[in-house]
Design a protein around this motif. Sequence first.
Motif, short mmCIF file in Angstrom:
data_model
loop_
_atom_site.label_atom_id
_atom_site.label_comp_id
_atom_site.label_asym_id
_atom_site.label_seq_id
_atom_site.Cartn_x
_atom_site.Cartn_y
_atom_site.Cartn_z
N SER A 37 38.14 37.06 29.56
CA SER A 37 39.50 37.14 30.09
C SER A 37 40.42 36.34 29.18
O SER A 37 40.04 35.26 28.71
CB SER A 37 39.57 36.55 31.50
OG SER A 37 38.59 37.11 32.34
N ALA A 41 44.63 38.25 35.46
CA ALA A 41 44.44 37.83 36.85
C ALA A 41 44.41 39.08 37.71
O ALA A 41 44.85 40.16 37.28
CB ALA A 41 45.59 36.92 37.29
N ALA A 63 39.52 29.15 34.85
CA ALA A 63 40.01 30.20 35.75
C ALA A 63 40.21 29.62 37.14
O ALA A 63 39.60 28.62 37.51
CB ALA A 63 39.02 31.36 35.80
N VAL A 92 40.77 36.67 41.32
CA VAL A 92 40.99 35.74 40.22
C VAL A 92 42.49 35.50 40.16
O VAL A 92 43.27 36.40 39.87
CB VAL A 92 40.46 36.31 38.88
CG1 VAL A 92 40.77 35.36 37.74
CG2 VAL A 92 38.96 36.58 38.98
N ASN A 93 42.93 34.28 40.50
CA ASN A 93 44.36 33.95 40.51
C ASN A 93 44.93 33.80 39.11
O ASN A 93 46.11 34.10 38.89
CB ASN A 93 44.61 32.68 41.31
CG ASN A 93 44.39 32.88 42.79
OD1 ASN A 93 44.46 33.98 43.30
ND2 ASN A 93 44.11 31.79 43.49
N TRP A 94 44.13 33.32 38.18
CA TRP A 94 44.59 33.13 36.79
C TRP A 94 43.39 32.88 35.90
O TRP A 94 42.31 32.49 36.39
CB TRP A 94 45.57 31.95 36.69
CG TRP A 94 45.01 30.65 37.21
CD1 TRP A 94 45.06 30.19 38.50
CD2 TRP A 94 44.25 29.70 36.47
NE1 TRP A 94 44.39 28.99 38.60
CE2 TRP A 94 43.89 28.67 37.36
CE3 TRP A 94 43.85 29.60 35.15
CZ2 TRP A 94 43.14 27.56 36.97
CZ3 TRP A 94 43.10 28.50 34.75
CH2 TRP A 94 42.76 27.49 35.66
N THR A 95 43.56 33.15 34.63
CA THR A 95 42.60 32.72 33.61
C THR A 95 43.39 32.09 32.47
O THR A 95 44.58 32.34 32.30
CB THR A 95 41.74 33.88 33.07
OG1 THR A 95 42.58 34.89 32.52
CG2 THR A 95 40.87 34.48 34.18
#
Length: 115
Positions: A37, A41, A63, A92-95
């Motif tokens: 990633s 997200a 992440a 997944v909120n963010w990477t």
Amino acid sequence: MITNLLSDLPAAAQNGTAETFEALLSQPNLRIERIVSTGQASPSDFWYCQTQGEWVLVLQGSAGLQLEGEIEERRLQPGDFVEIPAGCRHRVNWTDSGQPTVWLAIHYGHLPEQA
């Protein structure tokens, strides 16, 4: 064939244009993959809900993983892992957008038909 999980990243992962999924091993009721990633997200209104269990390990990057019913997201750093039971909604909120986040994912149990 991949021989090192942190090298030979796909071009789309290196230039940040797409999240990549690469099968490393696939057997009945077991799939091991490398996910890379680069700032991706889950869409804001989307939750994964899989028919198999998943165990994920962050090897590089970071992440934010949210499991339904948990107030706080789990901030995953290199070496952190989590088991996601079959049927557990998660996102997944963010990477990390500054470097590739490399995941090792092991899917086990009932797997849907592979195309």
